[in-house]
Design a protein around this motif. Structure first.
Motif, PDB file in Angstrom:
ATOM      1  N   MET A  42      -3.815  19.775   3.212  1.00 35.87           N
ATOM      2  CA  MET A  42      -3.118  21.026   3.495  1.00 35.87           C
ATOM      3  C   MET A  42      -3.094  21.938   2.274  1.00 35.87           C
ATOM      4  O   MET A  42      -3.329  23.136   2.383  1.00 35.87           O
ATOM      5  CB  MET A  42      -1.689  20.733   3.961  1.00 35.87           C
ATOM      6  N   ILE A  43      -2.813  21.365   1.110  1.00 37.41           N
ATOM      7  CA  ILE A  43      -2.726  22.159  -0.116  1.00 37.41           C
ATOM      8  C   ILE A  43      -4.075  22.766  -0.458  1.00 37.41           C
ATOM      9  O   ILE A  43      -4.166  23.941  -0.823  1.00 37.41           O
ATOM     10  CB  ILE A  43      -2.202  21.294  -1.280  1.00 37.41           C
ATOM     11  N   ARG A  44      -5.117  21.987  -0.331  1.00 43.34           N
ATOM     12  CA  ARG A  44      -6.451  22.484  -0.672  1.00 43.34           C
ATOM     13  C   ARG A  44      -6.940  23.534   0.317  1.00 43.34           C
ATOM     14  O   ARG A  44      -7.709  24.417  -0.042  1.00 43.34           O
ATOM     15  CB  ARG A  44      -7.431  21.317  -0.754  1.00 43.34           C
ATOM     16  N   LYS A  45      -6.465  23.450   1.559  1.00 44.00           N
ATOM     17  CA  LYS A  45      -6.877  24.429   2.574  1.00 44.00           C
ATOM     18  C   LYS A  45      -6.122  25.746   2.414  1.00 44.00           C
ATOM     19  O   LYS A  45      -6.717  26.816   2.434  1.00 44.00           O
ATOM     20  CB  LYS A  45      -6.642  23.861   3.966  1.00 44.00           C
ATOM     21  N   ASP A  46      -4.805  25.662   2.278  1.00 39.38           N
ATOM     22  CA  ASP A  46      -3.967  26.869   2.183  1.00 39.38           C
ATOM     23  C   ASP A  46      -2.673  26.494   1.470  1.00 39.38           C
ATOM     24  O   ASP A  46      -1.732  25.992   2.088  1.00 39.38           O
ATOM     25  CB  ASP A  46      -3.683  27.419   3.576  1.00 39.38           C
ATOM     26  N   LYS A  47      -2.640  26.743   0.180  1.00 40.29           N
ATOM     27  CA  LYS A  47      -1.502  26.308  -0.644  1.00 40.29           C
ATOM     28  C   LYS A  47      -0.191  26.924  -0.188  1.00 40.29           C
ATOM     29  O   LYS A  47       0.829  26.231  -0.096  1.00 40.29           O
ATOM     30  CB  LYS A  47      -1.761  26.633  -2.109  1.00 40.29           C
ATOM     31  N   ALA A  48      -0.192  28.209   0.113  1.00 43.20           N
ATOM     32  CA  ALA A  48       1.051  28.876   0.524  1.00 43.20           C
ATOM     33  C   ALA A  48       1.613  28.253   1.795  1.00 43.20           C
ATOM     34  O   ALA A  48       2.826  28.012   1.903  1.00 43.20           O
ATOM     35  CB  ALA A  48       0.809  30.367   0.713  1.00 43.20           C
ATOM     36  N   GLU A  49       0.755  28.000   2.744  1.00 44.52           N
ATOM     37  CA  GLU A  49       1.211  27.382   3.985  1.00 44.52           C
ATOM     38  C   GLU A  49       1.701  25.959   3.726  1.00 44.52           C
ATOM     39  O   GLU A  49       2.696  25.521   4.298  1.00 44.52           O
ATOM     40  CB  GLU A  49       0.096  27.368   5.032  1.00 44.52           C
ATOM     41  N   ALA A  50       1.011  25.223   2.850  1.00 50.53           N
ATOM     42  CA  ALA A  50       1.416  23.854   2.521  1.00 50.53           C
ATOM     43  C   ALA A  50       2.790  23.830   1.865  1.00 50.53           C
ATOM     44  O   ALA A  50       3.616  22.963   2.183  1.00 50.53           O
ATOM     45  CB  ALA A  50       0.374  23.209   1.616  1.00 50.53           C
ATOM     46  N   VAL A  51       3.048  24.774   0.968  1.00 51.32           N
ATOM     47  CA  VAL A  51       4.364  24.864   0.327  1.00 51.32           C
ATOM     48  C   VAL A  51       5.435  25.013   1.397  1.00 51.32           C
ATOM     49  O   VAL A  51       6.460  24.327   1.376  1.00 51.32           O
ATOM     50  CB  VAL A  51       4.406  26.046  -0.673  1.00 51.32           C
TER      51      VAL A  51
ATOM     52  N   CYS B 149       2.877  20.911  -5.499  1.00 53.16           N
ATOM     53  CA  CYS B 149       1.615  21.050  -4.765  1.00 53.16           C
ATOM     54  C   CYS B 149       0.426  21.053  -5.726  1.00 53.16           C
ATOM     55  O   CYS B 149      -0.615  20.455  -5.430  1.00 53.16           O
ATOM     56  CB  CYS B 149       1.620  22.315  -3.915  1.00 53.16           C
ATOM     57  N   ASP B 150       0.584  21.713  -6.867  1.00 59.88           N
ATOM     58  CA  ASP B 150      -0.492  21.732  -7.855  1.00 59.88           C
ATOM     59  C   ASP B 150      -0.811  20.323  -8.338  1.00 59.88           C
ATOM     60  O   ASP B 150      -1.975  19.938  -8.474  1.00 59.88           O
ATOM     61  CB  ASP B 150      -0.123  22.614  -9.053  1.00 59.88           C
ATOM     62  N   ILE B 151       0.221  19.546  -8.595  1.00 56.10           N
ATOM     63  CA  ILE B 151       0.020  18.161  -9.045  1.00 56.10           C
ATOM     64  C   ILE B 151      -0.652  17.339  -7.955  1.00 56.10           C
ATOM     65  O   ILE B 151      -1.628  16.620  -8.210  1.00 56.10           O
ATOM     66  CB  ILE B 151       1.363  17.528  -9.468  1.00 56.10           C
ATOM     67  N   LEU B 152      -0.137  17.441  -6.735  1.00 50.91           N
ATOM     68  CA  LEU B 152      -0.716  16.675  -5.619  1.00 50.91           C
ATOM     69  C   LEU B 152      -2.187  17.015  -5.392  1.00 50.91           C
ATOM     70  O   LEU B 152      -3.000  16.128  -5.117  1.00 50.91           O
ATOM     71  CB  LEU B 152       0.062  16.948  -4.333  1.00 50.91           C
ATOM     72  N   ALA B 153      -2.520  18.280  -5.510  1.00 51.44           N
ATOM     73  CA  ALA B 153      -3.895  18.718  -5.246  1.00 51.44           C
ATOM     74  C   ALA B 153      -4.883  18.138  -6.248  1.00 51.44           C
ATOM     75  O   ALA B 153      -6.055  17.943  -5.917  1.00 51.44           O
ATOM     76  CB  ALA B 153      -3.975  20.237  -5.255  1.00 51.44           C
ATOM     77  N   THR B 154      -4.425  17.839  -7.448  1.00 52.95           N
ATOM     78  CA  THR B 154      -5.346  17.370  -8.487  1.00 52.95           C
ATOM     79  C   THR B 154      -5.404  15.852  -8.616  1.00 52.95           C
ATOM     80  O   THR B 154      -6.158  15.343  -9.445  1.00 52.95           O
ATOM     81  CB  THR B 154      -4.952  17.968  -9.856  1.00 52.95           C
ATOM     82  N   LEU B 155      -4.631  15.122  -7.831  1.00 55.42           N
ATOM     83  CA  LEU B 155      -4.646  13.664  -7.923  1.00 55.42           C
ATOM     84  C   LEU B 155      -5.987  13.100  -7.487  1.00 55.42           C
ATOM     85  O   LEU B 155      -6.569  13.536  -6.488  1.00 55.42           O
ATOM     86  CB  LEU B 155      -3.544  13.061  -7.047  1.00 55.42           C
ATOM     87  N   SER B 156      -6.455  12.104  -8.212  1.00 54.17           N
ATOM     88  CA  SER B 156      -7.688  11.410  -7.825  1.00 54.17           C
ATOM     89  C   SER B 156      -7.363  10.417  -6.715  1.00 54.17           C
ATOM     90  O   SER B 156      -6.184  10.120  -6.451  1.00 54.17           O
ATOM     91  CB  SER B 156      -8.262  10.654  -9.029  1.00 54.17           C
TER      92      SER B 156
END
Length: 108
Positions: free
Chosen positions: A24-33, A43-50
């Motif tokens: 969700m974050i990678r598709k549309d961060k604002a909507e994911a928030v 969200c920034d942290i979650l998006a960068t997790l391996s």
């Protein structure tokens, strides 16, 4: 269900939640928030997790996600269990969504 099965279910729910949140974050961060009820920083942290980090975090024995609905009013609106039936189901659902959306600002 024994304790080990319960813990396995929690870990599986955690993994599913983290994978969904990342998508969700990678598709549309604002909507994911908005939909996840998380801060932009989270969200920034979650998006960068391996993948390895996601698996490690998901393996915890504590649920990572939680219900944002924490009061009787919203539960009654969502389930149509209100003792004083006001409006129809669609109106009640809309009202519940507005109440939950207003709480997003608390996270931000």
């Amino acid at each position: 269900m024994n304790d080990e099965q319960l813990l396995a279910e929690i870990r599986e729910a955690n993994l599913t939640y983290l994978m969904l949140a990342q998508t969700m974050i990678r598709k549309d961060k604002a909507e994911a928030v908005f939909r996840l009820g998380l801060s932009e920083e989270a969200c920034d942290i979650l998006a960068t997790l391996s993948a390895a980090q996601v698996l490690k975090i998901a393996s915890r024995n504590t649920m990572l996600c939680s219900f944002r609905v924490d009061d009787d009013l919203v539960w009654n609106l969502l389930t149509n269990h209100s003792s004083n039936k006001i409006g129809n189901e669609a109106t009640n659902t809309l009202h519940a969504n507005i109440l939950m959306a207003s709480r997003v600002s608390e996270v931000l």
